[in-house]
Write a protein that holds these residues in place. Sequence first.
Motif, PDB file in Angstrom:
ATOM      1  N   UNK A  27       0.837  -1.208   0.000  1.00  0.00           N
ATOM      2  CA  UNK A  27       0.000   0.000   0.000  1.00  0.00           C
ATOM      3  C   UNK A  27       0.870   1.256   0.000  1.00  0.00           C
ATOM      4  N   UNK A  28       1.902   1.269   0.853  1.00  0.00           N
ATOM      5  CA  UNK A  28       2.790   2.426   0.947  1.00  0.00           C
ATOM      6  C   UNK A  28       3.509   2.675  -0.382  1.00  0.00           C
ATOM      7  N   UNK A  29       3.877   1.582  -1.059  1.00  0.00           N
ATOM      8  CA  UNK A  29       4.533   1.695  -2.363  1.00  0.00           C
ATOM      9  C   UNK A  29       3.597   2.320  -3.383  1.00  0.00           C
ATOM     10  N   UNK A  30       2.331   1.929  -3.330  1.00  0.00           N
ATOM     11  CA  UNK A  30       1.342   2.442  -4.286  1.00  0.00           C
ATOM     12  C   UNK A  30       1.061   3.925  -4.071  1.00  0.00           C
ATOM     13  N   UNK A  31       0.907   4.328  -2.803  1.00  0.00           N
ATOM     14  CA  UNK A  31       0.567   5.725  -2.517  1.00  0.00           C
ATOM     15  C   UNK A  31       1.802   6.597  -2.292  1.00  0.00           C
ATOM     16  N   UNK A  32       2.991   5.962  -2.306  1.00  0.00           N
ATOM     17  CA  UNK A  32       4.265   6.660  -2.111  1.00  0.00           C
ATOM     18  C   UNK A  32       4.290   7.431  -0.791  1.00  0.00           C
ATOM     19  N   UNK A  33       3.883   6.744   0.257  1.00  0.00           N
ATOM     20  CA  UNK A  33       3.895   7.337   1.599  1.00  0.00           C
ATOM     21  C   UNK A  33       4.234   6.255   2.616  1.00  0.00           C
ATOM     22  N   UNK A  34       5.493   6.218   3.031  1.00  0.00           N
ATOM     23  CA  UNK A  34       5.952   5.194   3.970  1.00  0.00           C
ATOM     24  C   UNK A  34       5.513   5.486   5.399  1.00  0.00           C
ATOM     25  N   UNK A  35       4.935   6.663   5.632  1.00  0.00           N
ATOM     26  CA  UNK A  35       4.518   7.028   6.982  1.00  0.00           C
ATOM     27  C   UNK A  35       3.442   6.126   7.559  1.00  0.00           C
ATOM     28  N   UNK A  36       2.742   5.387   6.693  1.00  0.00           N
ATOM     29  CA  UNK A  36       1.692   4.487   7.193  1.00  0.00           C
ATOM     30  C   UNK A  36       2.274   3.362   8.043  1.00  0.00           C
ATOM     31  N   UNK A  37       3.579   3.126   7.942  1.00  0.00           N
ATOM     32  CA  UNK A  37       4.198   2.064   8.744  1.00  0.00           C
ATOM     33  C   UNK A  37       4.061   2.363  10.234  1.00  0.00           C
ATOM     34  N   UNK A  38       4.115   3.639  10.613  1.00  0.00           N
ATOM     35  CA  UNK A  38       4.005   4.020  12.024  1.00  0.00           C
ATOM     36  C   UNK A  38       2.648   3.606  12.591  1.00  0.00           C
ATOM     37  N   UNK A  39       1.607   3.803  11.769  1.00  0.00           N
ATOM     38  CA  UNK A  39       0.249   3.460  12.200  1.00  0.00           C
ATOM     39  C   UNK A  39       0.142   1.964  12.479  1.00  0.00           C
ATOM     40  N   UNK A  40       0.628   1.168  11.542  1.00  0.00           N
ATOM     41  CA  UNK A  40       0.444  -0.276  11.672  1.00  0.00           C
ATOM     42  C   UNK A  40       1.465  -0.914  12.610  1.00  0.00           C
ATOM     43  N   UNK A  41       2.555  -0.211  12.884  1.00  0.00           N
ATOM     44  CA  UNK A  41       3.456  -0.690  13.947  1.00  0.00           C
ATOM     45  C   UNK A  41       2.691  -0.698  15.266  1.00  0.00           C
ATOM     46  N   UNK A  42       1.940   0.370  15.520  1.00  0.00           N
ATOM     47  CA  UNK A  42       1.141   0.443  16.753  1.00  0.00           C
ATOM     48  C   UNK A  42      -0.018  -0.554  16.708  1.00  0.00           C
ATOM     49  N   UNK A  43      -0.679  -0.687  15.550  1.00  0.00           N
ATOM     50  CA  UNK A  43      -1.846  -1.559  15.453  1.00  0.00           C
ATOM     51  C   UNK A  43      -1.490  -3.038  15.413  1.00  0.00           C
ATOM     52  N   UNK A  44      -0.221  -3.369  15.176  1.00  0.00           N
ATOM     53  CA  UNK A  44       0.198  -4.769  15.261  1.00  0.00           C
ATOM     54  C   UNK A  44       0.105  -5.298  16.687  1.00  0.00           C
ATOM     55  N   UNK A  45       0.284  -4.417  17.661  1.00  0.00           N
ATOM     56  CA  UNK A  45       0.233  -4.867  19.058  1.00  0.00           C
ATOM     57  C   UNK A  45      -1.147  -5.376  19.465  1.00  0.00           C
ATOM     58  N   UNK A  46      -2.243  -4.728  19.069  1.00  0.00           N
ATOM     59  CA  UNK A  46      -3.555  -5.328  19.340  1.00  0.00           C
ATOM     60  C   UNK A  46      -3.726  -6.699  18.699  1.00  0.00           C
ATOM     61  N   UNK A  47      -3.132  -6.904  17.518  1.00  0.00           N
ATOM     62  CA  UNK A  47      -3.181  -8.223  16.875  1.00  0.00           C
ATOM     63  C   UNK A  47      -2.479  -9.253  17.757  1.00  0.00           C
ATOM     64  N   UNK A  48      -1.297  -8.881  18.257  1.00  0.00           N
ATOM     65  CA  UNK A  48      -0.559  -9.766  19.162  1.00  0.00           C
ATOM     66  C   UNK A  48      -1.361 -10.017  20.431  1.00  0.00           C
ATOM     67  N   UNK A  49      -2.037  -8.980  20.915  1.00  0.00           N
ATOM     68  CA  UNK A  49      -2.849  -9.102  22.126  1.00  0.00           C
ATOM     69  C   UNK A  49      -3.935 -10.158  21.962  1.00  0.00           C
ATOM     70  N   UNK A  50      -4.657 -10.090  20.858  1.00  0.00           N
ATOM     71  CA  UNK A  50      -5.753 -11.037  20.617  1.00  0.00           C
ATOM     72  C   UNK A  50      -5.207 -12.464  20.495  1.00  0.00           C
ATOM     73  N   UNK A  51      -4.113 -12.628  19.748  1.00  0.00           N
ATOM     74  CA  UNK A  51      -3.511 -13.954  19.581  1.00  0.00           C
ATOM     75  C   UNK A  51      -3.095 -14.520  20.928  1.00  0.00           C
ATOM     76  N   UNK A  52      -2.426 -13.700  21.724  1.00  0.00           N
ATOM     77  CA  UNK A  52      -1.917 -14.163  23.015  1.00  0.00           C
ATOM     78  C   UNK A  52      -3.039 -14.456  23.994  1.00  0.00           C
ATOM     79  N   UNK A  53      -4.066 -13.618  23.988  1.00  0.00           N
ATOM     80  CA  UNK A  53      -5.176 -13.820  24.920  1.00  0.00           C
ATOM     81  C   UNK A  53      -5.824 -15.188  24.711  1.00  0.00           C
TER      82      UNK A  53
END
Length: 265
Positions: A27-53
């Motif tokens: 997605x970042x490559x398509x829109x030429x905006x690597x800043x979206x990585x910051x958003x999903x770095x934070x949102x990966x933790x809820x994914x880990x939370x659900x898996x671990x729970x």
Amino acid sequence: MDYKHLLFIALISLIACCIIMFLVWLWAKKIENAGVVDVFWALNFPVITVITFFLSEGFGTRKLLICGMFLIAELRLGIHLWRRVIGHLNEEEGRYEQLRKEWGKDANRNLLFFFQFQAISNVILAFPFFIISANKSTAISILEYIGLAIWIISFFGEMIADNQLAAFKKDKNNKGKVCDRGLWYYSRHPNYFFEWLTWMAYFVFALATPWGILAIISPAIILYLLLKVTGVPNNEEQNLRSKPLAYKKYQETTSAFFPWFKKGR
């Protein structure tokens, strides 16, 4: 504590985060905006939370407590970053523009590795969370209550700092100026400070768990990244490029990280 089961949970989390970051890179490559990585770095933790729970075998009340802390903090951060980035998807943040200039024709390839490294860092930083969720003790320790208290302070501190900066930037009269109001009066990066304090809260919470002392790895890594790599240095460089005189004056009087009183010049 079943360490093989912990490794299994970590592996599942890693696979999930790597897949997410690969899709985000596309997605970042398509829109030429690597800043979206910051958003999903934070949102990966809820994914880990659900898996671990659902996969961990620890005491239910403790799992609910630590999962709630982790989920609330990282969802708030992810949503805050999303609102910041989504407002200028067509305009990449300065630090990522700089990386593209430095990497040249290899930018997209290097960003792929960078995005995957973010996924790996998600799992490494979640180490306290993995071991806390595996603790089968039915007694909630005083250390866990202290960790919760630190977390509450850090959660509201970071939220207030983020809101103060967002409100400052929203005012067009502040263009070219430095935010030195509220918590930003005492620290040039109060949001980073409280983010680190959040991870210290998880460390203190983990001290009630066998081998919990090893959880120091998470706040140690976060502190190093914030002070030496992607946090303060990049932010300071960008601010010095965009408002050199005002920000240099701000640097001379205000603590870089830990909130403190103004310094005389």
